[in-house]
Write a protein that holds these residues in place. Structure first.
Motif, PDB file in Angstrom:
ATOM      1  N   UNK B   7      39.707  52.022  39.759  1.00 51.25           N
ATOM      2  CA  UNK B   7      39.295  51.383  38.277  1.00 51.25           C
ATOM      3  C   UNK B   7      39.883  49.746  38.492  1.00 51.25           C
ATOM      4  N   UNK B   8      41.176  49.727  38.685  1.00 48.86           N
ATOM      5  CA  UNK B   8      41.744  48.341  38.455  1.00 48.86           C
ATOM      6  C   UNK B   8      41.091  47.353  39.704  1.00 48.86           C
ATOM      7  N   UNK B   9      40.789  47.921  40.771  1.00 48.78           N
ATOM      8  CA  UNK B   9      40.013  47.217  41.833  1.00 48.78           C
ATOM      9  C   UNK B   9      38.760  46.712  41.364  1.00 48.78           C
ATOM     10  N   UNK B  10      38.010  47.525  40.473  1.00 49.13           N
ATOM     11  CA  UNK B  10      36.848  46.969  40.018  1.00 49.13           C
ATOM     12  C   UNK B  10      36.972  45.956  38.941  1.00 49.13           C
ATOM     13  N   UNK B  11      37.866  46.248  38.312  1.00 48.00           N
ATOM     14  CA  UNK B  11      38.094  45.307  37.165  1.00 48.00           C
ATOM     15  C   UNK B  11      38.734  43.969  37.794  1.00 48.00           C
ATOM     16  N   UNK B  12      39.286  43.962  38.734  1.00 43.22           N
ATOM     17  CA  UNK B  12      39.532  42.618  39.338  1.00 43.22           C
ATOM     18  C   UNK B  12      38.356  42.120  40.168  1.00 43.22           C
ATOM     19  N   UNK B  13      37.487  42.865  40.546  1.00 46.86           N
ATOM     20  CA  UNK B  13      36.118  42.268  41.236  1.00 46.86           C
ATOM     21  C   UNK B  13      35.270  41.646  40.131  1.00 46.86           C
ATOM     22  N   UNK B  14      35.565  42.290  38.747  1.00 44.79           N
ATOM     23  CA  UNK B  14      34.908  41.304  37.633  1.00 44.79           C
ATOM     24  C   UNK B  14      35.258  40.154  37.185  1.00 44.79           C
ATOM     25  N   UNK B  15      36.466  40.020  37.442  1.00 44.61           N
ATOM     26  CA  UNK B  15      37.484  38.721  37.015  1.00 44.61           C
ATOM     27  C   UNK B  15      36.948  38.139  38.178  1.00 44.61           C
ATOM     28  N   UNK B  16      37.080  38.301  39.275  1.00 45.68           N
ATOM     29  CA  UNK B  16      36.877  37.258  40.521  1.00 45.68           C
ATOM     30  C   UNK B  16      35.566  36.903  40.759  1.00 45.68           C
ATOM     31  N   UNK B  17      34.381  37.737  40.413  1.00 41.88           N
ATOM     32  CA  UNK B  17      33.354  37.145  40.082  1.00 41.88           C
ATOM     33  C   UNK B  17      33.035  36.258  39.400  1.00 41.88           C
ATOM     34  N   UNK B  18      33.781  36.418  38.094  1.00 40.02           N
ATOM     35  CA  UNK B  18      33.569  35.365  36.856  1.00 40.02           C
ATOM     36  C   UNK B  18      34.168  34.009  37.489  1.00 40.02           C
ATOM     37  N   UNK B  19      35.237  34.036  38.023  1.00 40.24           N
ATOM     38  CA  UNK B  19      36.015  32.782  38.496  1.00 40.24           C
ATOM     39  C   UNK B  19      34.947  32.084  39.393  1.00 40.24           C
ATOM     40  N   UNK B  20      34.556  32.912  40.538  1.00 47.19           N
ATOM     41  CA  UNK B  20      33.489  32.404  41.382  1.00 47.19           C
ATOM     42  C   UNK B  20      32.333  31.835  40.662  1.00 47.19           C
ATOM     43  N   UNK B  21      31.795  32.329  39.559  1.00 51.80           N
ATOM     44  CA  UNK B  21      30.601  31.639  39.150  1.00 51.80           C
ATOM     45  C   UNK B  21      30.751  30.602  38.077  1.00 51.80           C
ATOM     46  N   UNK B  34      24.784  38.948  35.560  1.00 51.09           N
ATOM     47  CA  UNK B  34      25.274  38.271  36.696  1.00 51.09           C
ATOM     48  C   UNK B  34      26.791  38.808  37.032  1.00 51.09           C
ATOM     49  N   UNK B  35      27.671  38.615  36.217  1.00 48.85           N
ATOM     50  CA  UNK B  35      28.987  39.049  36.391  1.00 48.85           C
ATOM     51  C   UNK B  35      29.119  40.361  37.070  1.00 48.85           C
ATOM     52  N   UNK B  36      28.447  41.476  36.444  1.00 40.95           N
ATOM     53  CA  UNK B  36      28.328  42.676  37.057  1.00 40.95           C
ATOM     54  C   UNK B  36      28.002  42.682  38.520  1.00 40.95           C
ATOM     55  N   UNK B  37      26.897  41.926  38.877  1.00 38.72           N
ATOM     56  CA  UNK B  37      26.126  41.792  40.005  1.00 38.72           C
ATOM     57  C   UNK B  37      27.112  41.223  40.915  1.00 38.72           C
ATOM     58  N   UNK B  38      27.928  40.295  40.298  1.00 36.57           N
ATOM     59  CA  UNK B  38      28.784  39.765  41.379  1.00 36.57           C
ATOM     60  C   UNK B  38      29.962  40.768  41.852  1.00 36.57           C
ATOM     61  N   UNK B  39      30.282  41.305  40.906  1.00 37.77           N
ATOM     62  CA  UNK B  39      31.367  42.675  41.187  1.00 37.77           C
ATOM     63  C   UNK B  39      30.781  43.765  42.036  1.00 37.77           C
ATOM     64  N   UNK B  40      29.461  43.831  42.064  1.00 37.32           N
ATOM     65  CA  UNK B  40      28.893  44.972  42.728  1.00 37.32           C
ATOM     66  C   UNK B  40      28.760  46.266  41.908  1.00 37.32           C
TER      67      UNK B  40
END
Lengths: 204, 204
Positions: B7-21, B34-40
């Motif tokens: 769960x923590x990993x997915x949460x981090x993926x959301x944060x990372x995707x946001x920072x990227x965007x 968009x963010x969800x898409x970016x996090x897969x």
DNA sequence: GTTTTGAGTGAACGTGTGTACACCAATGAC
DNA sequence: GTCATTGGTGTACACACGTTCACTCAAAAC
């Protein structure tokens, strides 16, 4: 009303609607349809005035900058005389302008580092121009004679930064009077610190 | 991998995707999808981690601020010693951190005055905390003994403003090396001007 | 008086949006 | 070994989006 006048009126309505909307959101999050709606026209008519939202944004920067330049110029006349009371005077002139054109100043502050590249670029270009203008004024101050032009511009830059930060804080703060007063005093002291520093520069 | 870890990993993926965007757009213009898409992940799964985009934004501020605080603290240790070479040192430390965490710094700069109220508030709260921290350090400098606590905080505020402006300019500039060097020198000179001004404060 | 111009219209398109809901499948508790 | 918990799925909805196109109809040009 003439045709051209009518067109200009609609164009202005688009700019006004945008300024209204940007009061609590970023420019990049506005939709073309929202803006058109706010101006009371149908979405497709938007294109009769601007090629894109980005285009409108750049126009809005020029519009708002005219106001900011006028405010800063007026304050500048006094600032270059140096000393504490004139710094206070410059600030109060600026902040009075801010209060009468709040929305435009908020737009500039918000979009100076905002997400729309062209708008951001336009704002910073204009701010740089203004810094240079102020530097030229500083060069005419007797106490600063003999300074490098580059160094004067650096000082001018810092003055502008302090001013803009004060504006940002003013617009962000709650409406409470005490807060505003504290904020003005802070900016004033910061200006004085720099002025004192200028006096010491390479004179030690 | 444990459930909590996943769960923590997915949460981090959301944060990372946001920072990227957010690298080239404002946070307020991002969509949840968009963010969800970016996090897969699928859009509805977003809600397993954050109640809203605003919620995610505030979390991201705390995340990014941790990096900024570390950078500023490290630089602070030297700054309070006063003088030109230490100002340069502090700056180069900060700018090195900026280069390794560019996206987070850009997020903070962009959203400090951005359109999402809660995010803006979170950033400025943290910055104010940091100013106060720096002011306490300044109070320990012998040369500044006897100063009003308020005035020290005002000076600290100005230091932070100069630093943040330098970061903003660095991130906005083209990649050219010459530009960057000029920018660092400018910030350095501005810091020195203030330090010199501090020396003169109520001492004239 | 006739013709040209152009700001504003309205319907239509394909696509993206936030959120509700029922569902799956694997982890963790017992 | 069984069962509850929960992160993630897929479908569906009603709506907003940018842009296209053919159109009106009054002012400006002639």
């Amino acid at each position: 009303m003439s045709r051209a006048e009518k067109k200009e009126q609609t164009r202005q309505a688009l700019l006004d609607a945008t300024i209204d909307l940007v009061d609590d959101r970023s420019f990049g999050s506005l939709s073309l349809r929202e803006v058109a709606r706010g101006a009371g026209i149908v979405p497709t008519a938007f294109y009769r005035h601007f090629a894109s939202m980005e285009d409108l944004g750049v126009t809005l920067v020029e519009d708002s900058m005219r106001v900011l330049r006028r405010a800063l110029r007026e304050g500048r006349r006094d600032l270059v005389k140096g000393g504490m009371p004139t710094a206070r005077e410059s600030l109060s002139i600026l902040l009075r302008h801010v209060r009468t054109d709040e929305a435009k100043f908020r737009f500039l502050i918000r979009e100076q580092h905002g997400g729309v590249t062209e708008v951001r670029r336009a704002i910073n270009t204009e701010l740089r121009l203004f810094s240079r203008e102020l530097a030229i004024d500083l060069a005419r101050v007797p106490a600063l004679a003999g300074w490098e032009a580059d160094d004067l511009e650096i000082a001018a830059d810092l003055f502008v930064t302090i001013m803009m930060t004060a504006v940002a804080d003013l617009l962000d703060g709650d409406g409470r009077v005490g807060t505003e007063q504290a904020l003005v005093q802070r900016a004033e002291k910061q200006l004085v610190m720099v002025i004192l520093g200028l006096g010491q520069w390479r004179t030690e």
